[in-house]
Design a protein around this motif. Structure first.
Motif, PDB file in Angstrom:
ATOM      1  N   UNK A 133       0.832  -1.209   0.000  1.00  0.00           N
ATOM      2  CA  UNK A 133       0.000   0.000   0.000  1.00  0.00           C
ATOM      3  C   UNK A 133       0.866   1.257   0.000  1.00  0.00           C
ATOM      4  N   UNK A 134       1.974   1.227   0.718  1.00  0.00           N
ATOM      5  CA  UNK A 134       2.882   2.377   0.730  1.00  0.00           C
ATOM      6  C   UNK A 134       3.619   2.519  -0.599  1.00  0.00           C
ATOM      7  N   UNK A 135       4.137   1.415  -1.123  1.00  0.00           N
ATOM      8  CA  UNK A 135       4.940   1.476  -2.346  1.00  0.00           C
ATOM      9  C   UNK A 135       4.086   1.867  -3.552  1.00  0.00           C
ATOM     10  N   UNK A 136       2.916   1.262  -3.685  1.00  0.00           N
ATOM     11  CA  UNK A 136       2.053   1.534  -4.835  1.00  0.00           C
ATOM     12  C   UNK A 136       1.424   2.924  -4.722  1.00  0.00           C
ATOM     13  N   UNK A 137       1.153   3.345  -3.502  1.00  0.00           N
ATOM     14  CA  UNK A 137       0.563   4.675  -3.310  1.00  0.00           C
ATOM     15  C   UNK A 137      -0.951   4.618  -3.180  1.00  0.00           C
ATOM     16  N   UNK A 138      -1.527   5.743  -2.829  1.00  0.00           N
ATOM     17  CA  UNK A 138      -2.972   5.815  -2.604  1.00  0.00           C
ATOM     18  C   UNK A 138      -3.743   5.827  -3.922  1.00  0.00           C
ATOM     19  N   UNK A 139      -4.978   5.375  -3.852  1.00  0.00           N
ATOM     20  CA  UNK A 139      -5.844   5.395  -5.024  1.00  0.00           C
ATOM     21  C   UNK A 139      -6.150   6.833  -5.445  1.00  0.00           C
ATOM     22  N   UNK A 140      -6.343   7.026  -6.714  1.00  0.00           N
ATOM     23  CA  UNK A 140      -6.721   8.339  -7.228  1.00  0.00           C
ATOM     24  C   UNK A 140      -8.051   8.746  -6.583  1.00  0.00           C
ATOM     25  N   UNK A 141      -8.072   9.905  -5.961  1.00  0.00           N
ATOM     26  CA  UNK A 141      -9.289  10.383  -5.308  1.00  0.00           C
ATOM     27  C   UNK A 141      -9.471   9.890  -3.897  1.00  0.00           C
ATOM     28  N   UNK A 142      -8.496   9.193  -3.343  1.00  0.00           N
ATOM     29  CA  UNK A 142      -8.630   8.651  -1.988  1.00  0.00           C
ATOM     30  C   UNK A 142      -8.789   9.799  -0.986  1.00  0.00           C
ATOM     31  N   UNK A 143      -9.816   9.707  -0.164  1.00  0.00           N
ATOM     32  CA  UNK A 143     -10.111  10.740   0.822  1.00  0.00           C
ATOM     33  C   UNK A 143     -10.958  11.872   0.290  1.00  0.00           C
ATOM     34  N   UNK A 144     -11.189  11.888  -1.030  1.00  0.00           N
ATOM     35  CA  UNK A 144     -11.981  12.953  -1.636  1.00  0.00           C
ATOM     36  C   UNK A 144     -13.234  12.411  -2.324  1.00  0.00           C
ATOM     37  N   UNK A 145     -13.107  11.206  -2.888  1.00  0.00           N
ATOM     38  CA  UNK A 145     -14.228  10.598  -3.588  1.00  0.00           C
ATOM     39  C   UNK A 145     -14.755   9.402  -2.797  1.00  0.00           C
ATOM     40  N   UNK A 146     -15.998   9.051  -3.038  1.00  0.00           N
ATOM     41  CA  UNK A 146     -16.589   7.889  -2.371  1.00  0.00           C
ATOM     42  C   UNK A 146     -15.954   6.606  -2.896  1.00  0.00           C
ATOM     43  N   UNK A 147     -15.508   5.778  -2.010  1.00  0.00           N
ATOM     44  CA  UNK A 147     -14.929   4.479  -2.367  1.00  0.00           C
ATOM     45  C   UNK A 147     -15.587   3.378  -1.551  1.00  0.00           C
ATOM     46  N   UNK A 148     -16.879   3.549  -1.341  1.00  0.00           N
ATOM     47  CA  UNK A 148     -17.642   2.593  -0.543  1.00  0.00           C
ATOM     48  C   UNK A 148     -17.727   1.237  -1.242  1.00  0.00           C
ATOM     49  N   UNK A 149     -17.849   0.161  -0.489  1.00  0.00           N
ATOM     50  CA  UNK A 149     -18.011  -1.169  -1.088  1.00  0.00           C
ATOM     51  C   UNK A 149     -19.230  -1.194  -2.010  1.00  0.00           C
ATOM     52  N   UNK A 150     -19.094  -1.861  -3.153  1.00  0.00           N
ATOM     53  CA  UNK A 150     -20.206  -1.843  -4.110  1.00  0.00           C
ATOM     54  C   UNK A 150     -21.245  -2.922  -3.820  1.00  0.00           C
ATOM     55  N   UNK A 151     -20.890  -3.953  -3.024  1.00  0.00           N
ATOM     56  CA  UNK A 151     -21.859  -5.013  -2.750  1.00  0.00           C
ATOM     57  C   UNK A 151     -21.546  -5.689  -1.421  1.00  0.00           C
ATOM     58  N   UNK A 152     -22.169  -5.200  -0.360  1.00  0.00           N
ATOM     59  CA  UNK A 152     -21.995  -5.843   0.931  1.00  0.00           C
ATOM     60  C   UNK A 152     -22.667  -7.209   0.970  1.00  0.00           C
ATOM     61  N   UNK A 153     -23.597  -7.435   0.052  1.00  0.00           N
ATOM     62  CA  UNK A 153     -24.181  -8.772  -0.072  1.00  0.00           C
ATOM     63  C   UNK A 153     -23.102  -9.781  -0.439  1.00  0.00           C
ATOM     64  N   UNK A 154     -22.276  -9.428  -1.433  1.00  0.00           N
ATOM     65  CA  UNK A 154     -21.172 -10.302  -1.831  1.00  0.00           C
ATOM     66  C   UNK A 154     -20.185 -10.479  -0.678  1.00  0.00           C
TER      67      UNK A 154
END
Length: 518
Positions: free
Chosen positions: A283-304
């Motif tokens: 996670x440190x080497x690859x870096x944060x996702x684009x928009x991390x902390x600014x855009x919604x990155x909620x799980x798309x299917x808690x059913x799954x």
């Protein structure tokens, strides 16, 4: 060009691993046992839980009596069909944990545009590790070599089938005279290696190149998983221990941490801490996702995610109870401890979340269950049920802090909270194993095969120090290997996809397909 480099890197890692192990074994080659002998078991140090009642053995018929009385030939242990059947079922349950369990658990947690990407990574890592395990992984992890690596006796699974005698080799368990087919032990341990490597990708999900992930896994599996598994789990079995002298000789053949007396019944250090450290560094080497902390990155299917967590819970009984290697008392103890600790952690996580956030969540319930499963893994065959209850209750609240408070302190984008659950839970479980394994607290203690009894001198502080040492060594070993492997892969291939590919989603940009269609 980069694709060719990726292939060369993968092949080079394999060849380098073979060469390194062969050179490490050169000094010990003269001491190796015959490849037709029973292979050692390896799911706990020599100080193992109380041995289960031995299965029936078949005695070799003596020759015609000579003039002077002759000693009877020693009994030849043969696999018990009940033990063999249980271990095959346990192996299938661990496969269920990975595909589909882990895949669906992770898949539900990512955004819909990356669903197939995470499924693909888990699925293909499983296939890759099974192949590597049968080529060289099993031999390097579970044959006699030195304190860090095994030898080459079982490369390509050579020597398990003897075509001259028309016999299969067997693997020892924790009971004298009780064995299982070695092929069963091979596939059981293969599933552990596969799910451990699969766990790592949750830390840098949604932004890593598929080719880079696969190349990294080859390197990390070869130089971190295999030596840690050997150091913690390898021993030569109980049958060679006849007295104090032979016990010392056999103990000296074991892995480094096994010789120290580290207790890890089913993978707190080897699986969870090992993978979590590699994950958080990724996670440190690859870096944060684009928009991390600014855009919604909620799980798309808690059913799954709920379905995946449920499959993990069911499959984990094979993971933990199967590590007893027999269908006997210790397997039953591991089974009940796994059930109880997981239920307790689910309750404590959800209760803590309810108090903090005002509402209980399905994500919290699923995460709490996994936290309990992780924490009880190293302890399940050593502690009593009430010890398992305490471990589970603590795991829920401590891992809740791990994915909230600790995650903020670290500042890493650990996408699916691999370190917060598997790292924190693994460390907690490993340390508490040293506490609650004590017979004074209802635990099984450790078994002294020389005296054929539970060691009466169990000291909690001594075992706590040993457990802490094993945790620290695992963290350091995995961390160094993972960092070097990430940097090497990043230099040759590049770990991360381009920003526009990440925004589009890895399903389309990396695999040309979509999980869902309007």
């Amino acid at each position: 060009m980069k694709k060719h480099l990726a292939y060369l890197l993968t092949a080079g890692a394999l060849l380098f691993g073979l060469g390194l192990s062969a050179s490490c074994m050169a000094d010990d080659a003269s001491a190796k046992a015959s490849t037709t002998a029973s292979a050692p078991a390896a799911s706990a140090p020599v100080a193992a839980p109380v041995a289960a009642t031995p299965a029936a053995v078949v005695a070799v018929a003596p020759a015609a009596a000579p003039a002077a009385p002759a000693a009877a030939a020693p009994a030849v242990p043969v696999p018990n069909k009940g033990d063999t059947a249980w271990m095959l079922i346990a192996t299938a349950l661990v496969i269920l944990m990975t595909i589909p369990g882990l895949a669906l658990f992770y898949g539900g947690l990512v955004r819909s545009k990356n669903m197939l990407s995470i499924l693909m990574q888990v699925f293909m890592i499983f296939a890759l590790i099974i192949v590597l395990w049968c080529i060289y992984g099993y031999s390097f992890a579970f044959t006699e070599g030195n304190r860090f690596f095994g030898g080459t006796d079982r490369l390509f699974l050579n020597g398990i089938w003897d075509p001259v005698k028309a016999t299969f080799a067997t693997a020892s368990t924790f009971s004298r005279g009780v064995v299982i087919p070695e092929f069963v032990y091979v596939v059981f341990q293969a599933t552990f290696a596969a799910i451990t490597c699969g766990l790592i990708v949750g830390s840098f999900a949604e932004r890593a190149k598929f080719s880079a992930v696969m190349a990294f896994i080859v390197l990390w599996f070869t130089f971190s998983y295999l030596p840690v598994a050997h150091m913690v789990w390898f021993w030569t079995g109980a049958d060679g221990i006849k007295d104090a002298a032979s016990g010392a000789v056999e103990a000296a053949k074991g892995g480094w941490l096994a010789q120290m007396g580290a207790l890890d019944f089913a993978g707190g250090t080897v699986v969870h801490i090992n993978a979590a450290v590699a994950g958080i560094l990724g996670a440190f080497v690859v870096g944060k996702r684009v928009g991390y902390g600014k855009e919604s990155m909620a799980p798309h299917s808690l059913t799954m995610t709920m379905i995946g967590a449920s499959l993990l819970w069911v499959g984990w009984f094979g993971f933990n109870a199967g590590s007893a290697l027999e269908a006997a008392d210790t397997a039953a103890l591991a089974f009940v401890n796994t059930l109880l600790a997981t239920a307790a952690a689910t309750l404590s996580w959800v209760a803590g979340e309810w108090l903090i956030k005002g509402k209980p969540s399905m994500l919290g319930g699923a995460s709490g269950a996994v936290a309990g499963l992780v924490a009880i893994t190293p302890a399940c065959g050593f502690v009593g049920p009430m010890g398992a209850l305490v471990i589970g209750l603590l795991a829920g609240v401590v891992c809740l802090w791990g994915v909230n408070g600790l995650k903020r302190l670290l500042g890493a984008d650990d996408s699916l909270d691999v370190f917060g659950v598997h790292g924190v839970g693994g460390v907690l479980g490993a340390l508490l194993t040293g506490v609650f394994a004590s017979p004074s607290l209802g635990g099984q203690g450790v078994y002294d095969y020389v005296k054929n009894q539970i060691d009466p001198d169990y000291k909690i502080i001594d075992h706590l120090i040993i457990q802490a040492s094993a945790v620290g060594i695992t963290i350091l070993w995995s961390g160094v290997v993972a960092f070097v492997a990430y940097k090497l892969v990043d230099l040759v291939i590049g770990m991360r996809v381009a920003e526009d590919s990440e925004r589009e989603g890895l399903d389309i940009s990396s695999h040309g397909e979509s999980a869902y269609h309007a």
